[in-house]
Design a protein around this motif. Structure first.
Motif, mmCIF file in Angstrom:
data_model
loop_
_atom_site.group_PDB
_atom_site.id
_atom_site.type_symbol
_atom_site.label_atom_id
_atom_site.label_comp_id
_atom_site.label_asym_id
_atom_site.label_seq_id
_atom_site.Cartn_x
_atom_site.Cartn_y
_atom_site.Cartn_z
ATOM 1 N N TRP A 110 -45.996 115.780 74.773
ATOM 2 C CA TRP A 110 -45.733 114.533 74.055
ATOM 3 C C TRP A 110 -44.652 113.742 74.770
ATOM 4 N N HIS A 111 -44.906 112.462 75.012
ATOM 5 C CA HIS A 111 -43.862 111.547 75.461
ATOM 6 C C HIS A 111 -43.163 111.002 74.226
ATOM 7 N N VAL A 112 -41.860 111.187 74.136
ATOM 8 C CA VAL A 112 -41.084 110.649 73.013
ATOM 9 C C VAL A 112 -40.045 109.717 73.627
ATOM 10 N N ILE A 113 -40.215 108.428 73.351
ATOM 11 C CA ILE A 113 -39.481 107.414 74.121
ATOM 12 C C ILE A 113 -38.696 106.500 73.184
ATOM 13 N N PRO A 114 -37.357 106.571 73.242
ATOM 14 C CA PRO A 114 -36.583 105.627 72.431
ATOM 15 C C PRO A 114 -36.651 104.232 73.040
ATOM 16 N N ARG A 115 -37.011 103.267 72.226
ATOM 17 C CA ARG A 115 -37.038 101.866 72.684
ATOM 18 C C ARG A 115 -35.819 101.171 72.095
ATOM 19 N N LEU A 116 -35.036 100.555 72.954
ATOM 20 C CA LEU A 116 -33.730 100.049 72.549
ATOM 21 C C LEU A 116 -33.757 98.544 72.284
ATOM 22 N N ALA A 117 -32.805 98.098 71.491
ATOM 23 C CA ALA A 117 -32.740 96.676 71.153
ATOM 24 C C ALA A 117 -32.582 95.826 72.419
ATOM 25 N N GLY A 118 -31.836 96.330 73.411
ATOM 26 C CA GLY A 118 -31.597 95.553 74.629
ATOM 27 C C GLY A 118 -32.705 95.652 75.668
ATOM 28 N N ASP A 119 -33.767 96.420 75.363
ATOM 29 C CA ASP A 119 -34.902 96.598 76.274
ATOM 30 C C ASP A 119 -35.541 95.234 76.561
ATOM 31 N N PRO A 120 -35.578 94.803 77.855
ATOM 32 C CA PRO A 120 -36.121 93.467 78.164
ATOM 33 C C PRO A 120 -37.621 93.341 77.876
ATOM 34 N N SER A 121 -38.319 94.466 77.765
ATOM 35 C CA SER A 121 -39.766 94.425 77.494
ATOM 36 C C SER A 121 -40.066 95.188 76.216
ATOM 37 N N SER A 122 -39.260 94.946 75.177
ATOM 38 C CA SER A 122 -39.310 95.808 73.990
ATOM 39 C C SER A 122 -40.637 95.720 73.233
ATOM 40 N N LEU A 123 -41.430 94.671 73.476
ATOM 41 C CA LEU A 123 -42.705 94.544 72.755
ATOM 42 C C LEU A 123 -43.852 95.263 73.465
ATOM 43 N N GLU A 124 -43.631 95.685 74.690
ATOM 44 C CA GLU A 124 -44.715 96.255 75.506
ATOM 45 C C GLU A 124 -44.678 97.783 75.516
ATOM 46 N N VAL B 98 -42.049 116.627 75.297
ATOM 47 C CA VAL B 98 -42.094 117.851 74.499
ATOM 48 C C VAL B 98 -43.373 118.582 74.906
ATOM 49 N N VAL B 99 -43.208 119.712 75.568
ATOM 50 C CA VAL B 99 -44.321 120.397 76.232
ATOM 51 C C VAL B 99 -44.690 121.667 75.464
ATOM 52 N N PHE B 100 -45.928 121.730 75.032
ATOM 53 C CA PHE B 100 -46.436 122.922 74.319
ATOM 54 C C PHE B 100 -46.388 124.097 75.285
ATOM 55 N N LYS B 101 -45.980 125.268 74.783
ATOM 56 C CA LYS B 101 -45.777 126.387 75.710
ATOM 57 C C LYS B 101 -47.090 126.954 76.257
ATOM 58 N N ARG B 102 -48.055 127.190 75.350
ATOM 59 C CA ARG B 102 -49.287 127.774 75.880
ATOM 60 C C ARG B 102 -50.254 126.660 76.300
ATOM 61 N N HIS B 103 -51.240 127.011 77.103
ATOM 62 C CA HIS B 103 -52.159 125.990 77.592
ATOM 63 C C HIS B 103 -53.149 125.567 76.509
ATOM 64 N N ALA B 104 -53.098 124.310 76.125
ATOM 65 C CA ALA B 104 -54.056 123.708 75.192
ATOM 66 C C ALA B 104 -54.053 122.226 75.498
ATOM 67 N N THR B 105 -55.153 121.546 75.166
ATOM 68 C CA THR B 105 -55.268 120.150 75.608
ATOM 69 C C THR B 105 -55.463 119.142 74.484
ATOM 70 N N GLU B 106 -55.826 119.600 73.289
ATOM 71 C CA GLU B 106 -56.032 118.650 72.184
ATOM 72 C C GLU B 106 -55.388 119.206 70.916
ATOM 73 N N LEU B 107 -54.918 118.315 70.051
ATOM 74 C CA LEU B 107 -54.326 118.765 68.777
ATOM 75 C C LEU B 107 -55.315 119.597 67.981
ATOM 76 N N PHE B 108 -56.614 119.221 68.044
ATOM 77 C CA PHE B 108 -57.607 119.913 67.216
ATOM 78 C C PHE B 108 -58.052 121.243 67.816
ATOM 79 N N HIS B 109 -57.483 121.604 68.964
ATOM 80 C CA HIS B 109 -57.711 122.951 69.495
ATOM 81 C C HIS B 109 -56.667 123.935 68.968
#
Lengths: 142, 142
Positions: B96-110, B42-53
């Motif tokens: 923002w990286h928004v990543i669904p982690r699935l039940a069948g994911d072999p490395s689901s704890l990492e 999820v990419v913010f449209k205008r250029h900014a680098t921190e939430l507090f900006h």
């Protein structure tokens, strides 16, 4: 609302001597591993596991609390970048990792999880001094 | 507001054929690497680098947009957990990286960054079908 099987709800993590501040809906703690100096966790008080499980007003307030911590850490540590991460793969109770990444960080381009290292644990006066410094800085930033 | 040295502002990343939806202040794209199915940025449209900006109203709206994507991905992929990550160590323009982690994911704890793998790149009808499925799901979730 608590979950009896949850380490956060049981009070066994984070460690009480790492407590920094009560932010309202969340508490801030210094992370156990201080290899990355200033790594802080912002822990939601009641048991919930996803942002979309929260009421919009709760979600907004929680993110403002995370933002306050990020802004404070950026100032205190003169961070080049802040990393914000809500994972919960091992411990699903909502806790945000807020990690200042410093200019002198030898692995500044990598996510912290990719950096092999021995954890640096703080205790005693050393821990107390870090915690008190951040307590004061958060107080001033409010 | 753009930064001429920024790959996002230049339009060279994310790839246009990975575009899912215009969310308001941000755009959602399928991540290049689909080893973890449904990984979205999820990419913010205008250029900014921190939430507090950001202005508080912008920050709140951006987080609601991230939340909408997270809720949609959780439904579509029947995710066990969503990972939410704003890093920017290599590319500081807020994404923002928004990543669904699935039940069948072999490395689901990492964290995903710890999982060594060959990237899975999608293209052609395969990519189009993933993108359209998510477009429809976000439309329905609004």
């Amino acid at each position: 609302m608590m979950d009896k099987t949850c380490r956060v709800c049981q009070g066994s993590w984070p460690r009480k001597d790492h407590f920094i501040a009560d932010l309202g809906l969340s508490n801030a703690y210094l992370h156990d591993d201080q290899y990355f100096p200033g790594w802080t966790v912002v822990v939601f008080k009641r048991h919930a596991t996803e942002l979309f499980h929260l009421a919009p007003t709760e979600r907004i307030q929680l993110m403002e609390e995370v933002n306050l911590v990020a802004k404070t850490l950026a100032q205190v540590y003169e961070a080049k970048k802040i990393n914000y991460e809500l994972l919960g793969n091992q411990l699903p109770h909502i806790h945000w990792h807020v990690i200042p990444r410093l200019a002198g960080d030898p692995s500044s381009l990598e996510p912290v999880w990719r950096v092999e290292h021995e954890p640096i644990l703080r205790s005693g006066p050393d821990l107390q001094s870090m915690v008190q410094g951040l307590q004061q800085a958060i107080q001033n930033a409010r």
